[in-house]
Design a protein around this motif. Structure first.
Motif, short mmCIF file in Angstrom:
data_model
loop_
_atom_site.label_atom_id
_atom_site.label_comp_id
_atom_site.label_asym_id
_atom_site.label_seq_id
_atom_site.Cartn_x
_atom_site.Cartn_y
_atom_site.Cartn_z
N LYS A 7 0.85 -1.18 0.00
CA LYS A 7 0.00 0.00 0.00
C LYS A 7 0.89 1.23 0.00
CE LYS A 7 -3.81 -2.27 2.27
NZ LYS A 7 -4.68 -2.34 3.40
N ASP A 8 0.57 2.16 -0.88
CA ASP A 8 1.35 3.39 -0.97
C ASP A 8 2.84 3.09 -1.06
OD1 ASP A 8 -1.00 4.93 -0.73
OD2 ASP A 8 -0.92 4.74 1.44
N MET A 9 3.17 2.14 -1.92
CA MET A 9 4.57 1.76 -2.08
C MET A 9 5.38 2.90 -2.66
SD MET A 9 4.31 -2.22 -3.38
CE MET A 9 5.70 -2.02 -4.40
N GLU A 10 6.58 3.03 -2.14
CA GLU A 10 7.52 4.01 -2.65
C GLU A 10 8.35 3.37 -3.76
OE1 GLU A 10 7.83 7.25 -1.68
OE2 GLU A 10 6.09 6.94 -0.37
N VAL A 11 8.76 4.17 -4.69
CA VAL A 11 9.64 3.69 -5.75
C VAL A 11 11.01 3.39 -5.14
CG1 VAL A 11 10.85 4.35 -7.86
CG2 VAL A 11 8.46 4.98 -7.54
N VAL A 12 11.57 2.26 -5.50
CA VAL A 12 12.92 1.91 -5.08
C VAL A 12 13.75 1.78 -6.36
CG1 VAL A 12 14.39 0.18 -3.99
CG2 VAL A 12 12.16 0.73 -2.99
N VAL A 13 14.74 2.62 -6.48
CA VAL A 13 15.59 2.60 -7.66
C VAL A 13 16.61 1.48 -7.54
CG1 VAL A 13 17.26 3.91 -9.03
CG2 VAL A 13 15.28 5.07 -8.02
N GLN A 14 16.67 0.67 -8.57
CA GLN A 14 17.63 -0.42 -8.65
C GLN A 14 19.01 0.19 -8.87
OE1 GLN A 14 16.45 -3.41 -11.50
NE2 GLN A 14 18.58 -3.88 -11.98
N GLU A 15 19.92 0.03 -7.92
CA GLU A 15 21.22 0.68 -7.98
C GLU A 15 22.31 -0.16 -8.62
OE1 GLU A 15 22.17 2.18 -4.09
OE2 GLU A 15 20.27 3.26 -3.95
N GLU A 16 21.99 -1.40 -8.96
CA GLU A 16 22.95 -2.27 -9.62
C GLU A 16 22.26 -2.86 -10.84
OE1 GLU A 16 25.24 -4.54 -6.22
OE2 GLU A 16 23.16 -4.09 -5.65
N VAL A 17 23.01 -3.10 -11.89
CA VAL A 17 22.44 -3.61 -13.14
C VAL A 17 21.62 -4.87 -12.91
CG1 VAL A 17 23.00 -4.55 -15.42
CG2 VAL A 17 24.23 -2.56 -14.56
N THR A 18 22.08 -5.73 -12.02
CA THR A 18 21.41 -7.01 -11.79
C THR A 18 20.70 -7.06 -10.44
OG1 THR A 18 23.49 -7.91 -10.98
CG2 THR A 18 22.96 -8.30 -13.31
N GLY A 19 20.32 -5.91 -9.90
CA GLY A 19 19.72 -5.87 -8.57
C GLY A 19 18.21 -5.78 -8.56
N CYS A 20 17.54 -6.30 -9.60
CA CYS A 20 16.09 -6.15 -9.67
C CYS A 20 15.38 -6.89 -8.52
CB CYS A 20 15.55 -6.61 -11.01
SG CYS A 20 15.94 -8.31 -11.44
N GLY A 21 15.86 -8.06 -8.13
CA GLY A 21 15.23 -8.81 -7.04
C GLY A 21 15.37 -8.07 -5.72
N ILE A 22 16.52 -7.46 -5.49
CA ILE A 22 16.73 -6.69 -4.28
C ILE A 22 15.82 -5.47 -4.28
CG2 ILE A 22 18.41 -5.30 -2.98
CD1 ILE A 22 20.57 -7.33 -3.92
N ALA A 23 15.73 -4.78 -5.41
CA ALA A 23 14.88 -3.59 -5.50
C ALA A 23 13.40 -3.94 -5.32
CB ALA A 23 15.10 -2.89 -6.84
N ALA A 24 12.95 -5.02 -5.94
CA ALA A 24 11.55 -5.42 -5.81
C ALA A 24 11.24 -5.80 -4.36
CB ALA A 24 11.25 -6.59 -6.74
N SER A 25 12.15 -6.53 -3.73
CA SER A 25 11.97 -6.91 -2.33
C SER A 25 11.94 -5.68 -1.43
CB SER A 25 13.09 -7.85 -1.90
OG SER A 25 13.09 -9.03 -2.66
N ALA A 26 12.82 -4.74 -1.70
CA ALA A 26 12.87 -3.50 -0.92
C ALA A 26 11.55 -2.74 -1.04
CB ALA A 26 14.03 -2.62 -1.39
N ALA A 27 11.02 -2.65 -2.25
CA ALA A 27 9.76 -1.93 -2.47
C ALA A 27 8.63 -2.58 -1.68
CB ALA A 27 9.43 -1.89 -3.96
N LEU A 28 8.55 -3.90 -1.73
CA LEU A 28 7.49 -4.60 -1.00
C LEU A 28 7.63 -4.43 0.51
CD1 LEU A 28 7.24 -7.91 -3.05
CD2 LEU A 28 5.49 -6.13 -2.86
N ALA A 29 8.86 -4.36 0.99
CA ALA A 29 9.11 -4.26 2.43
C ALA A 29 9.16 -2.82 2.93
CB ALA A 29 10.43 -4.96 2.77
N GLY A 30 9.11 -1.85 2.02
CA GLY A 30 9.17 -0.45 2.43
C GLY A 30 10.56 -0.03 2.88
N LEU A 31 11.58 -0.62 2.27
CA LEU A 31 12.97 -0.31 2.61
C LEU A 31 13.65 0.42 1.46
CD1 LEU A 31 14.02 -3.79 4.04
CD2 LEU A 31 13.38 -1.76 5.35
N SER A 32 14.76 1.07 1.77
CA SER A 32 15.58 1.65 0.71
C SER A 32 16.36 0.53 0.05
CB SER A 32 16.55 2.67 1.30
OG SER A 32 17.53 2.02 2.09
N TYR A 33 16.88 0.80 -1.14
CA TYR A 33 17.71 -0.19 -1.82
C TYR A 33 18.95 -0.50 -0.97
CZ TYR A 33 20.14 -2.78 -5.42
OH TYR A 33 20.78 -3.78 -6.12
#
Length: 96
Positions: A7-33
């Motif tokens: 709910k009201d998820m914030e955008v998490v920018v993927q900071e590494e070329v292959t970090g999509c799983g980390i970024a998606a997990s961060a977005a779901l958990a409400g964490l920064s990358y």
């Protein structure tokens, strides 16, 4: 599952070329990358590990670490209607 996840998820920018799983997990958990990457690293999960590109267990492990319930195994996509309310879909780079 965490109350309010997604709910009201914030955008998490993927900071590494292959970090999509980390970024998606961060977005779901409400964490920064950076926080998600740090916690992933503590679990031995690194975006540079090529096995992350095809093995979804790493993302499921990370989501569990963040307190998010996940399916115990990968579920093949069959239709949009059969997806649960929240799902991460994997799309391989090579089109397989």
């Amino acid at each position: 599952m965490l109350d309010g996840v997604g709910k009201d998820m914030e955008v998490v920018v993927q900071e590494e070329v292959t970090g999509c799983g980390i970024a998606a997990s961060a977005a779901l958990a409400g964490l920064s990358y950076a926080e998600a990457r740090s916690r992933a690293s503590a679990l031995g999960i690194h975006a540079s590990d090529t096995s992350l590109w095809s093995d979804t267990e790493y993302v499921r492990t990370l989501l569990r670490e963040f307190g998010i319930s996940v399916s115990p195994k990968e579920t093949p996509f069959e239709s949009w209607e059969q997806l649960p309310d929240k799902a991460l879909l994997y799309s391989p780079l090579n089109g397989e």
